[in-house]
Scaffold this motif. Structure first.
Motif, PDB file in Angstrom:
ATOM      1  N   MET A   1       0.820  -1.202   0.000  1.00 33.04           N
ATOM      2  CA  MET A   1       0.000   0.000   0.000  1.00 33.04           C
ATOM      3  C   MET A   1       0.858   1.258   0.000  1.00 33.04           C
ATOM      4  O   MET A   1       0.385   2.353   0.256  1.00 33.04           O
ATOM      5  N   GLY A   2       2.154   1.101  -0.335  1.00 36.05           N
ATOM      6  CA  GLY A   2       3.063   2.233  -0.312  1.00 36.05           C
ATOM      7  C   GLY A   2       2.652   3.349  -1.248  1.00 36.05           C
ATOM      8  O   GLY A   2       2.880   4.530  -0.970  1.00 36.05           O
ATOM      9  N   ASP A   3       2.046   2.971  -2.385  1.00 31.63           N
ATOM     10  CA  ASP A   3       1.639   4.006  -3.335  1.00 31.63           C
ATOM     11  C   ASP A   3       0.431   4.793  -2.814  1.00 31.63           C
ATOM     12  O   ASP A   3       0.172   5.911  -3.247  1.00 31.63           O
ATOM     13  N   ILE A   4      -0.314   4.196  -1.880  1.00 36.28           N
ATOM     14  CA  ILE A   4      -1.490   4.876  -1.328  1.00 36.28           C
ATOM     15  C   ILE A   4      -1.068   5.794  -0.183  1.00 36.28           C
ATOM     16  O   ILE A   4      -1.531   6.923  -0.071  1.00 36.28           O
ATOM     17  N   VAL A   5      -0.172   5.300   0.657  1.00 40.11           N
ATOM     18  CA  VAL A   5       0.312   6.116   1.772  1.00 40.11           C
ATOM     19  C   VAL A   5       1.662   6.714   1.367  1.00 40.11           C
ATOM     20  O   VAL A   5       2.710   6.162   1.652  1.00 40.11           O
ATOM     21  N   GLU A   6       1.616   7.811   0.669  1.00 31.02           N
ATOM     22  CA  GLU A   6       2.849   8.431   0.199  1.00 31.02           C
ATOM     23  C   GLU A   6       3.555   9.186   1.316  1.00 31.02           C
ATOM     24  O   GLU A   6       4.775   9.252   1.359  1.00 31.02           O
ATOM     25  N   GLU A   8       3.796   9.083   5.163  1.00 29.12           N
ATOM     26  CA  GLU A   8       3.450   8.324   6.363  1.00 29.12           C
ATOM     27  C   GLU A   8       3.092   9.225   7.542  1.00 29.12           C
ATOM     28  O   GLU A   8       2.127   8.976   8.268  1.00 29.12           O
ATOM     29  N   ALA A   9       3.856  10.304   7.706  1.00 28.60           N
ATOM     30  CA  ALA A   9       3.616  11.196   8.842  1.00 28.60           C
ATOM     31  C   ALA A   9       2.224  11.806   8.786  1.00 28.60           C
ATOM     32  O   ALA A   9       1.507  11.851   9.797  1.00 28.60           O
ATOM     33  N   GLY A 138      -6.632  -0.585   9.862  1.00 33.87           N
ATOM     34  CA  GLY A 138      -6.601   0.298   8.696  1.00 33.87           C
ATOM     35  C   GLY A 138      -5.868   1.602   8.947  1.00 33.87           C
ATOM     36  O   GLY A 138      -5.556   2.344   8.011  1.00 33.87           O
ATOM     37  N   HIS A 139      -5.576   1.872  10.215  1.00 39.53           N
ATOM     38  CA  HIS A 139      -4.814   3.070  10.566  1.00 39.53           C
ATOM     39  C   HIS A 139      -3.317   2.802  10.644  1.00 39.53           C
ATOM     40  O   HIS A 139      -2.549   3.680  11.039  1.00 39.53           O
ATOM     41  N   LEU A 140      -2.895   1.579  10.287  1.00 35.72           N
ATOM     42  CA  LEU A 140      -1.466   1.237  10.277  1.00 35.72           C
ATOM     43  C   LEU A 140      -1.019   0.939   8.852  1.00 35.72           C
ATOM     44  O   LEU A 140      -1.741   0.299   8.085  1.00 35.72           O
TER      45      LEU A 140
END
Length: 222
Positions: A1-6, A8-9, A138-140
Motif C-alpha cells: 500500500m506504499g503508493d497509497i500512503v505516500e 506516512e507522517a 486500517g490506521h497502520l
C-alpha cells in the motif's frame, strides 16, 4: 500500500486529527452505526468463548489488551465480563479520559490506560492472554501492522491469542481519506499476518451487519 500512503507522517497525523473531532460516545466510536454494537459484541463473545477455558490449546482469562479501545465499548461489554484485568490503548487521550466514567465500577479492573498510536506501542512481554484489535488495523501501514503483530506475539502468555476484527474490502486496498485509513481485502490481511509470523487458527464473518458496509471478519491468531 506504499503508493497509497505516500506521506506516512500525515497518514498518522490526519487520523489523529480526525478522531479528536469525534464525539466520545458509542455512536462516535462506530462512525454513526451505534445500533450495531450489540450485534458486534454478541458475535465477538461467541467467537472468543470457543478459545477460553482450561486444558490444552485453551486460552486463559487473566489479562486482555483492547487495541484502539476508544471509550472502552469493547472493554466494557466484551473483555471485562470475561477477563480479570483489561488494559486499554488508544491514540486519543479524550477517549481514554471518557472511558473512566463510561466503564463505571467495573473500570476498577482496568490495569493500564495507554495513550499511544499502535505503530509506536510496545505491549509488555508475556502479559496478555488475549490481545483484541478491532476496527483499527486500517490506521497502520503494512510494515507497521506487521511489526505491531510481531510485538503482540511476544506479549502473549502461553496459549494466548491475538484477535483481529475488521472490515475487509472486496479486492485490493481501498483508501478512506475522511479518517485517513485503508481497508484491505482478506487475502492481503492474511498475507500480512503470515509476514508477522502468526498462524491463523480460526476465522469467521460477522453476520447481520448493514449491507452497505464492508464485510467484517474476525481472525484468531497465534
Amino acid at each position: 500500500m506504499g503508493d497509497i500512503v505516500e506521506d506516512e507522517a500525515s497518514f498518522y497525523s490526519n487520523a489523529e486529527d480526525y478522531w479528536k473531532e469525534v464525539a466520545p460516545t458509542v455512536d462516535g466510536m462506530l462512525g454513526g452505526y451505534g445500533s450495531i454494537s450489540s450485534i458486534d459484541i454478541n458475535g465477538s463473545k461467541a467467537f472468543l468463548k470457543k478459545f477460553l477455558g482450561d486444558g490444552e490449546g485453551k486460552t486463559g482469562t487473566g489479562c486482555a489488551l483492547d487495541c484502539g479501545a476508544g471509550i472502552g465499548r469493547i472493554t466494557k461489554r466484551l473483555l471485562l465480563p470475561l477477563f480479570q484485568t483489561v488494559d486499554m490503548v488508544d491514540v486519543t487521550k479524550e477517549f481514554l479520559d471518557k472511558a473512566k466514567s463510561y466503564l463505571g465500577d467495573e473500570g476498577k479492573r482496568v490495569g493500564n490506560y495507554f495513550c499511544c498510536g499502535l505503530q509506536d506501542f510496545v505491549p509488555e512481554a508475556g502479559r496478555y492472554d488475549v490481545i483484541w484489535i478491532q476496527w483499527v488495523i486500517g490506521h497502520l501501514t503494512d510494515d507497521h501492522l506487521v511489526e505491531f503483530l510481531r510485538r503482540c506475539q511476544k506479549a502473549l502468555r502461553p496459549g494466548g491469542l491475538v484477535v483481529i476484527k475488521d472490515n475487509v474490502s472486496y479486492e485490493g486496498v481501498v483508501p478512506d481519506e475522511v479518517d485517513s485509513s485503508v481497508c484491505r481485502d482478506l487475502g492481503i490481511v492474511r498475507s500480512l499476518v503470515g509476514r508477522a509470523g502468526l498462524r491463523l487458527v480460526h476465522e469467521e464473518q460477522q453476520l447481520n451487519l448493514p449491507k452497505e458496509i464492508y464485510q467484517v471478519h474476525t481472525l484468531a491468531l497465534r
